[in-house]
Each structure stands twice: as structure tokens, then as C-alpha cells.
Scaffold this motif. Structure first.
Motif, PDB file in Angstrom:
ATOM      1  N   SER A 163       0.795  -1.226   0.000  1.00 36.18           N
ATOM      2  CA  SER A 163       0.000   0.000   0.000  1.00 36.18           C
ATOM      3  C   SER A 163       0.829   1.278   0.000  1.00 36.18           C
ATOM      4  O   SER A 163       0.300   2.352  -0.276  1.00 36.18           O
ATOM      5  CB  SER A 163      -0.963   0.017   1.193  1.00 36.18           C
ATOM      6  OG  SER A 163      -0.240   0.110   2.401  1.00 36.18           O
TER       7      SER A 163
ATOM      8  N   HIS B 242       0.778   4.197   7.126  1.00 29.81           N
ATOM      9  CA  HIS B 242       0.345   5.053   6.015  1.00 29.81           C
ATOM     10  C   HIS B 242       0.807   6.476   6.253  1.00 29.81           C
ATOM     11  O   HIS B 242       1.173   6.855   7.361  1.00 29.81           O
ATOM     12  CB  HIS B 242      -1.172   5.002   5.857  1.00 29.81           C
ATOM     13  CG  HIS B 242      -1.660   3.782   5.143  1.00 29.81           C
ATOM     14  ND1 HIS B 242      -2.992   3.466   5.045  1.00 29.81           N
ATOM     15  CD2 HIS B 242      -1.008   2.787   4.484  1.00 29.81           C
ATOM     16  CE1 HIS B 242      -3.136   2.340   4.365  1.00 29.81           C
ATOM     17  NE2 HIS B 242      -1.934   1.905   4.020  1.00 29.81           N
TER      18      HIS B 242
ATOM     19  N   LYS C  11      -3.418   7.935   4.247  1.00 30.72           N
ATOM     20  CA  LYS C  11      -3.626   7.302   2.938  1.00 30.72           C
ATOM     21  C   LYS C  11      -2.364   6.534   2.586  1.00 30.72           C
ATOM     22  O   LYS C  11      -1.256   7.017   2.801  1.00 30.72           O
ATOM     23  CB  LYS C  11      -3.908   8.367   1.884  1.00 30.72           C
ATOM     24  CG  LYS C  11      -4.078   7.861   0.475  1.00 30.72           C
ATOM     25  CD  LYS C  11      -4.287   9.034  -0.484  1.00 30.72           C
ATOM     26  CE  LYS C  11      -4.369   8.601  -1.912  1.00 30.72           C
ATOM     27  NZ  LYS C  11      -3.111   8.135  -2.446  1.00 30.72           N
TER      28      LYS C  11
ATOM     29  N   ASN D  79      -2.636   3.688  -2.738  1.00 30.83           N
ATOM     30  CA  ASN D  79      -4.097   3.593  -2.693  1.00 30.83           C
ATOM     31  C   ASN D  79      -4.728   4.765  -3.427  1.00 30.83           C
ATOM     32  O   ASN D  79      -4.178   5.862  -3.470  1.00 30.83           O
ATOM     33  CB  ASN D  79      -4.591   3.552  -1.240  1.00 30.83           C
ATOM     34  CG  ASN D  79      -4.124   2.307  -0.513  1.00 30.83           C
ATOM     35  OD1 ASN D  79      -3.624   1.372  -1.117  1.00 30.83           O
ATOM     36  ND2 ASN D  79      -4.282   2.306   0.796  1.00 30.83           N
ATOM     37  N   ASN D  80      -5.936   4.544  -3.968  1.00 30.58           N
ATOM     38  CA  ASN D  80      -6.645   5.588  -4.711  1.00 30.58           C
ATOM     39  C   ASN D  80      -7.396   6.553  -3.809  1.00 30.58           C
ATOM     40  O   ASN D  80      -7.694   7.672  -4.217  1.00 30.58           O
ATOM     41  CB  ASN D  80      -7.628   4.962  -5.703  1.00 30.58           C
ATOM     42  CG  ASN D  80      -6.909   4.221  -6.809  1.00 30.58           C
ATOM     43  OD1 ASN D  80      -5.821   4.614  -7.208  1.00 30.58           O
ATOM     44  ND2 ASN D  80      -7.506   3.140  -7.291  1.00 30.58           N
ATOM     45  N   SER D  81      -7.720   6.135  -2.600  1.00 30.95           N
ATOM     46  CA  SER D  81      -8.510   6.993  -1.716  1.00 30.95           C
ATOM     47  C   SER D  81      -7.937   6.988  -0.301  1.00 30.95           C
ATOM     48  O   SER D  81      -7.135   6.130   0.061  1.00 30.95           O
ATOM     49  CB  SER D  81      -9.970   6.525  -1.683  1.00 30.95           C
ATOM     50  OG  SER D  81     -10.042   5.196  -1.214  1.00 30.95           O
ATOM     51  N   ASN D  82      -8.383   7.963   0.477  1.00 27.38           N
ATOM     52  CA  ASN D  82      -7.966   8.069   1.875  1.00 27.38           C
ATOM     53  C   ASN D  82      -8.475   6.872   2.664  1.00 27.38           C
ATOM     54  O   ASN D  82      -9.449   6.222   2.285  1.00 27.38           O
ATOM     55  CB  ASN D  82      -8.540   9.341   2.506  1.00 27.38           C
ATOM     56  CG  ASN D  82      -8.084  10.600   1.815  1.00 27.38           C
ATOM     57  OD1 ASN D  82      -7.162  10.571   1.002  1.00 27.38           O
ATOM     58  ND2 ASN D  82      -8.722  11.707   2.129  1.00 27.38           N
ATOM     59  N   ASP D  83      -7.821   6.615   3.797  1.00 30.67           N
ATOM     60  CA  ASP D  83      -8.313   5.581   4.707  1.00 30.67           C
ATOM     61  C   ASP D  83      -9.638   6.033   5.298  1.00 30.67           C
ATOM     62  O   ASP D  83      -9.871   7.234   5.492  1.00 30.67           O
ATOM     63  CB  ASP D  83      -7.304   5.343   5.836  1.00 30.67           C
ATOM     64  CG  ASP D  83      -5.967   4.813   5.316  1.00 30.67           C
ATOM     65  OD1 ASP D  83      -5.939   4.226   4.220  1.00 30.67           O
ATOM     66  OD2 ASP D  83      -4.962   4.988   6.023  1.00 30.67           O
ATOM     67  N   ALA D  84     -10.513   5.086   5.584  1.00 31.09           N
ATOM     68  CA  ALA D  84     -11.816   5.414   6.163  1.00 31.09           C
ATOM     69  C   ALA D  84     -11.634   5.900   7.591  1.00 31.09           C
ATOM     70  O   ALA D  84     -10.905   5.309   8.388  1.00 31.09           O
ATOM     71  CB  ALA D  84     -12.718   4.182   6.144  1.00 31.09           C
TER      72      ALA D  84
END
Length: 174
Positions: free
Chosen positions: A81, A119, A136, A140-145
């Protein structure tokens, strides 16, 4: 003791153990065998004792480091990641730190749902009294939830040793 520094409990235990080992070695060197070989002077006897202390302390420090009991501990990377900067099998050196020392751009280690995650911090939320981080993975394409809270923070990555963790990952896969 004239003063007692405010140290984390594990670090205080480590320092106490090392100091006790050193005391016992010095005690043995001082009151051990009174007979010295003719070719061994007092100065070389002292040097031998100092070498004994180092010979005991260095392996102990290495074991404590790899066991994760020092303020800086190694972590093997198991996922991609964070590629291309951090690859699977790299070892990251993580330093324990407070939330107030984390900045945007830092790679942090945190606990999320029982897992350790490393991250990059892309935003620091200081809107209320508690610091929170938005993270993030570089790949990865998006931020962590959700947010990473100060309680979930383990530490900040301060170094990387490429490929050193491949053996650890292989052993865990067996």
C-alpha cells in the motif's frame, strides 16, 4: 537517587536490567579471583572488565530492539500500500512519539481493528482538543476510512532498511 527521570515503564525496566548486569560484571571483576596471571597488568584487567560489560550489553540491546522493547522498533512491511517508496519486505524503523509531533507528510504506524498499519498523514485535524489524522497509502486511490486518533498512534517512521524483512515475512508464512 537524587532525581528520577520520567521514563516510560518499559524503558526504565530495560535501563535497570542493563545497569544491574553492569554492576554484577564490575563486582565480579573487582572481587573475583585475586590471583592474576603474571602477564596481566591491572590496566589490562580493567580493560577486560569493560570489554565484558560491552559484551553483555550489546547483545542484550540487540535482542530488546528486535523484540520491540526499545523506543525505536523495527516493523516488516507486509503489503504494497505504500509503494513505490516503501515495498513489501522492507523494514521500517518506528519511533514512539506523541500526536503533537506528527506532521503532514509523515508516515505513521497506527493500530486499526487489531492490525498495525503504516500510512502517510495527508491532513491533521486540530479542530477540537484531540488531534486526529487523515491517512492514505501512497499506492491507494482513496484516503483511509475515518480518522486516526492519538490513542491509535504507535509512532512515526524514521528510517527504512530495504528488503531486510523478507526473511521475517517468509517465516510468518510457514
Amino acid at each position: 537517587m537524587p532525581f528520577a527521570p520520567d521514563l516510560p515503564e518499559r524503558l526504565a525496566a530495560i535501563i535497570s536490567t542493563v545497569l544491574i548486569m553492569m554492576f554484577l560484571i564490575v563486582l565480579d571483576c573487582s572481587f573475583g579471583s585475586k590471583k592474576q596471571p603474571r602477564n596481566l597488568s591491572r590496566g589490562s584487567h580493567i580493560a577486560k572488565c569493560i570489554f565484558s560489560i560491552g559484551g553483555a550489553a550489546v547483545p542484550a540491546a540487540i535482542v530488546l530492539f528486535f523484540a520491540g522493547l526499545m523506543p525505536i522498533h523495527p516493523v516488516s512491511v507486509a503489503t504494497g500500500s505504500m509503494q513505490p517508496d516503501i515495498c513489501v519486505g522492507d523494514v521500517l524503523l518506528v519511533q514512539s512519539c506523541g500526536a503533537d509531533s506528527v506532521n503532514v507528510g509523515d508516515v505513521i504506524q497506527f493500530r486499526h481493528e487489531g492490525n498495525n498499519v503504516m500510512h502517510r498523514v495527508i491532513e491533521v485535524d486540530a479542530s477540537n482538543e484531540d488531534l486526529k489524522f487523515i491517512t492514505k497509502g501512497d499506492a491507494n486511490n482513496s484516503n483511509d476510512a475515518g480518522y486516526v486518533s492519538a490513542e491509535e498512534l504507535v509512532g512515526k517512521v524514521i528510517g527504512k532498511i530495504p528488503s531486510l524483512g523478507k526473511l521475517t515475512l517468509w517465516l510468518h508464512s510457514r
